[in-house]
Scaffold this motif. Structure first.
Motif, PDB file in Angstrom:
ATOM      1  N   ILE A 176      19.539   2.522   2.739  1.00  0.00           N
ATOM      2  CA  ILE A 176      18.081   1.647   2.743  1.00  0.00           C
ATOM      3  C   ILE A 176      18.001   0.564   3.208  1.00  0.00           C
ATOM      4  N   ALA A 186      14.536   1.442   6.229  1.00  0.00           N
ATOM      5  CA  ALA A 186      13.490   0.707   5.464  1.00  0.00           C
ATOM      6  C   ALA A 186      11.885   1.272   5.797  1.00  0.00           C
ATOM      7  N   GLY A 187      11.900   1.248   7.034  1.00  0.00           N
ATOM      8  CA  GLY A 187      10.617   1.348   7.752  1.00  0.00           C
ATOM      9  C   GLY A 187      10.153   2.915   7.639  1.00  0.00           C
ATOM     10  N   GLN A 195      11.157   4.619   5.139  1.00  0.00           N
ATOM     11  CA  GLN A 195      10.693   5.140   3.674  1.00  0.00           C
ATOM     12  C   GLN A 195       9.326   4.344   3.341  1.00  0.00           C
ATOM     13  N   ARG A 196       9.048   3.280   4.104  1.00  0.00           N
ATOM     14  CA  ARG A 196       7.515   2.729   4.001  1.00  0.00           C
ATOM     15  C   ARG A 196       6.630   3.777   4.130  1.00  0.00           C
ATOM     16  N   GLU A 220       6.264   6.664   1.884  1.00  0.00           N
ATOM     17  CA  GLU A 220       5.531   6.056   0.505  1.00  0.00           C
ATOM     18  C   GLU A 220       4.080   5.934   0.905  1.00  0.00           C
ATOM     19  N   ILE A 247       7.267   8.327  -5.024  1.00  0.00           N
ATOM     20  CA  ILE A 247       8.660   8.813  -4.392  1.00  0.00           C
ATOM     21  C   ILE A 247       9.820   8.275  -5.279  1.00  0.00           C
ATOM     22  N   VAL A 262      13.702   7.652  -5.045  1.00  0.00           N
ATOM     23  CA  VAL A 262      14.427   7.419  -3.926  1.00  0.00           C
ATOM     24  C   VAL A 262      15.864   7.028  -4.157  1.00  0.00           C
ATOM     25  N   GLU A 297       8.322   3.830  11.074  1.00  0.00           N
ATOM     26  CA  GLU A 297       7.307   4.093   9.864  1.00  0.00           C
ATOM     27  C   GLU A 297       6.590   5.464  10.225  1.00  0.00           C
ATOM     28  N   ILE A 353       8.530  -3.008   1.500  1.00  0.00           N
ATOM     29  CA  ILE A 353       9.643  -2.527   1.646  1.00  0.00           C
ATOM     30  C   ILE A 353      10.239  -2.632   3.095  1.00  0.00           C
ATOM     31  N   ALA A 354       9.374  -2.820   4.016  1.00  0.00           N
ATOM     32  CA  ALA A 354       9.828  -2.643   5.530  1.00  0.00           C
ATOM     33  C   ALA A 354      10.453  -3.989   5.791  1.00  0.00           C
ATOM     34  N   ALA A 398      14.422  -4.558   1.486  1.00  0.00           N
ATOM     35  CA  ALA A 398      15.095  -3.362   1.665  1.00  0.00           C
ATOM     36  C   ALA A 398      16.475  -3.570   0.848  1.00  0.00           C
ATOM     37  N   ILE A 403      15.122   5.448  -9.448  1.00  0.00           N
ATOM     38  CA  ILE A 403      14.289   4.455  -9.364  1.00  0.00           C
ATOM     39  C   ILE A 403      13.082   5.210  -8.532  1.00  0.00           C
ATOM     40  N   LEU A 404      11.885   5.010  -9.314  1.00  0.00           N
ATOM     41  CA  LEU A 404      10.642   5.139  -8.643  1.00  0.00           C
ATOM     42  C   LEU A 404      10.095   4.017  -7.915  1.00  0.00           C
ATOM     43  N   VAL A 405       9.900   4.171  -6.778  1.00  0.00           N
ATOM     44  CA  VAL A 405       9.773   3.018  -5.854  1.00  0.00           C
ATOM     45  C   VAL A 405       8.203   3.140  -5.508  1.00  0.00           C
TER      46      VAL A 405
END
Lengths: 358, 358
Positions: free
Chosen positions: A87, A93-94, A96-97, A100, A110, A112, A317, B87-88, B93, B110-112
């Motif tokens: 992450i 990270a992007g 995941q964004r 989400e 989510i 993670v 993203e 998060i980005a 991150a 973890i719930l994010v």
DNA sequence: TTGTACGCGTTATCAA
DNA sequence: TTGATAACGCGTACAA
């Protein structure tokens, strides 16, 4: 109420179970639990007066409906499981964004987990997620060793989307970057500029994207009729430092490369550092032309690179959004008889020659 | 077994509910559900023979224990809720990675959720997490408007740790960077170097860290007996582009600053770009000395900055780890009578004068 | 429109 | 050492 009315140690309804329940709300509002449930689900057929009483009680008690118990009954958890290899990498990270964002739009949360490129950890995470009854999974696979944990049987029928990398032997929806084309275009650019000794800096060979990007690199050479120079190919650098070392070695060759294609941002950063340092040391004396760099992936401050740089850019993203969208399409099609075959999407890349225009 | 042996619509045990249950496993192994539960919990007092039968059945059926139902009964969800403003952003991150690492060590997931700096969204996320019975919360607060949703009452007693920013009126465990000291040291460095017209580029004033970093900046000036120059203070740049514009304006002043302190990495990047461009345009002619930059936060490739740069460095992952550790300490102390007062931890920063040594 | 009865899958408790 | 029973908090189905 049969037994257990009071625990012998005296904790009960004070701080005992903590949160209040529908029962509590119902009692406070003077209605049945069912009416409370209806109000909370925004039901139509409740007398306004009762509704208000319930709402007041909810507020008063600070009641939160137990989504856990709720999903047990409703048979949908509202959860999507996501495993990512790292992450902390801005790219993921992007990603995941993006996931989400789409999940939130579908009113899902989510879960993670970081697999750390470790297949064992990935297996644990996926197993746990399945146990938590996630409605779907998005996995960036670590991609080493057998992937039995990603087989439908192990998933108990939970839909899976692979993101960024595919896995041999796993027939699941997959979203990739068009690695081959990106690398092909990058190498072609260098070949057109007249370079014939082009270095390749990439991931471990076992990494899926690494393989694909090397394939594009080679393909461009073949079409141009220029041989790939074996001694200039370095695969296996997973971080910036090892990439820098590899590039430094290449620069020290008797016949060093005039250009380098770096297959990911770690390697690009390492190469730039090595070249910048070499440059500084020669302090403009040698007169040798600066090594040209074309890299896969983008990164912040790329436009300030001290070395001539072009990049193959793509959108993390968007990759995440696409993966999540595919997952929800699967979920919506879950009731239907005919199941679609797994789909493969390759997102386009953009070759940015002048990095100031990023 | 009383009723409901078969649904009238004929879906039953084929693809109906999907996953198998303890009942199924128990039937297959010829034991009671309780024995299955015991085996799965690694209990001691089970005859080896039965244990083996159960394990075989579990494997055979691909059974995953329903963690949802389980947590309903056990009164612990194994979940930690995390809300992050963005998060980005690579910094957050890293923060998330730190939290996840510690949570995984404690066998929690973890719930994010991404709040997007939006207090309304943050409130929704926190509410949902509480409803999902998370055992604790780590929140990077968006920090605008009233924070009623972070009050103990709204949280139903779920422990909360604030990370990176504090919130006025919320008495919770908090982990911060030592913003004041970092900014103080940065400004002091510039003042020692003899600068007296030092610009300040920072966040919106409403952002907690922005306030603290300005305070440190001012404090250094006061101690040095040098006044802060009002026209050189620009607050409100939330992204790189607006920071670049602000810096460009400052450089165009009749009496431009000789140095700038940038209060976060967005502003540092913007300032560097502006200065690099101005530099290029003057192409060494003017003879004016290059504007000196000291920035808060680190970023990749900082060592290749085309502009003289020092940084106040700190560790996002460590911040995440600390926040999570504090949370678990709270959880472990939950049974005790005396509740500790909320704690405030400020993590140290490191002034890196020569950025090549990062 | 409102309430009652029951089941979702698991485990704590107690009895055997 | 093993099993029967009840209960966790909620929603569905049906009755009132």
């Amino acid at each position: 109420m049969t037994a257990g009315a009071d625990a012998p140690d005296g904790r009960r309804r004070t701080r005992g179970s903590g949160a209040s329940t529908v029962q509590d709300v119902a009692a406070e509002a003077g209605v049945s639990p069912m009416t409370v449930s209806r109000v909370l689900s925004g039901a139509q057929h409740v007398r306004p007066e009762l509704r208000e009483r319930v709402e007041a009680a909810v507020l008063h008690l600070g009641y939160h409906r137990d989504e856990n118990a709720r999903s047990l009954r409703r048979r949908r958890s509202g959860l999507i499981g996501v495993t990512i290899t790292n992450i902390a990498n801005p790219y993921y990270a992007g990603l995941q964004r993006g996931i989400e964002e789409v999940a939130a739009r579908h009113e899902r949360r989510i879960l993670v987990g970081n697999s750390n490129e470790d297949p064992v950890r990935e297996r644990q995470l996926v197993g746990d997620f399945v146990g938590r009854r996630v409605e779907g999974l998005v996995v960036v696979p670590s991609g080493q060793g057998p992937a039995t944990h990603l087989q439908p049987k192990a998933l108990g029928g939970v839909p899976l989307v692979l993101a960024s990398r595919a896995v041999e032997g796993v027939d699941a929806d997959t979203v990739l970057i068009d690695d081959v084309r990106g690398a092909y275009e990058a190498a072609t650019l260098l070949l057109r500029e007249g370079h014939t000794r082009i270095a390749f800096l990439g991931n471990r060979v076992s990494v899926f994207t690494g393989q694909r990007r090397f394939a594009g690199f080679r393909q461009a050479h073949e079409e141009a009729g220029v041989p790939v120079v074996g001694e200039l190919v370095r695969q296996g650098q997973q971080d910036v430092d090892s990439a820098r070392e590899a590039m430094t070695e290449l620069l020290a060759l008797d016949d060093p490369p005039t250009a380098v294609f770096t297959a990911n941002n770690r390697n690009t950063l390492g190469a730039i550092r090595a070249i910048a340092v070499a440059e500084r040391d020669r302090s403009g004396a040698g007169g040798r032309r600066q090594t040209r760099v074309v890299g896969f992936d983008s990164f912040e401050l790329a436009d300030l690179s001290p070395v001539a740089l072009s990049l193959v850019d793509h959108d993390a993203e968007e990759l995440g959004r696409q993966a999540a969208e595919m997952l929800f399409e699967r979920l919506e099609a879950a009731g239907e008889d005919e199941q679609q075959a797994p789909r493969l999407v390759e997102l386009p890349v953009r070759l940015v020659e002048d990095v100031a225009r990023l």
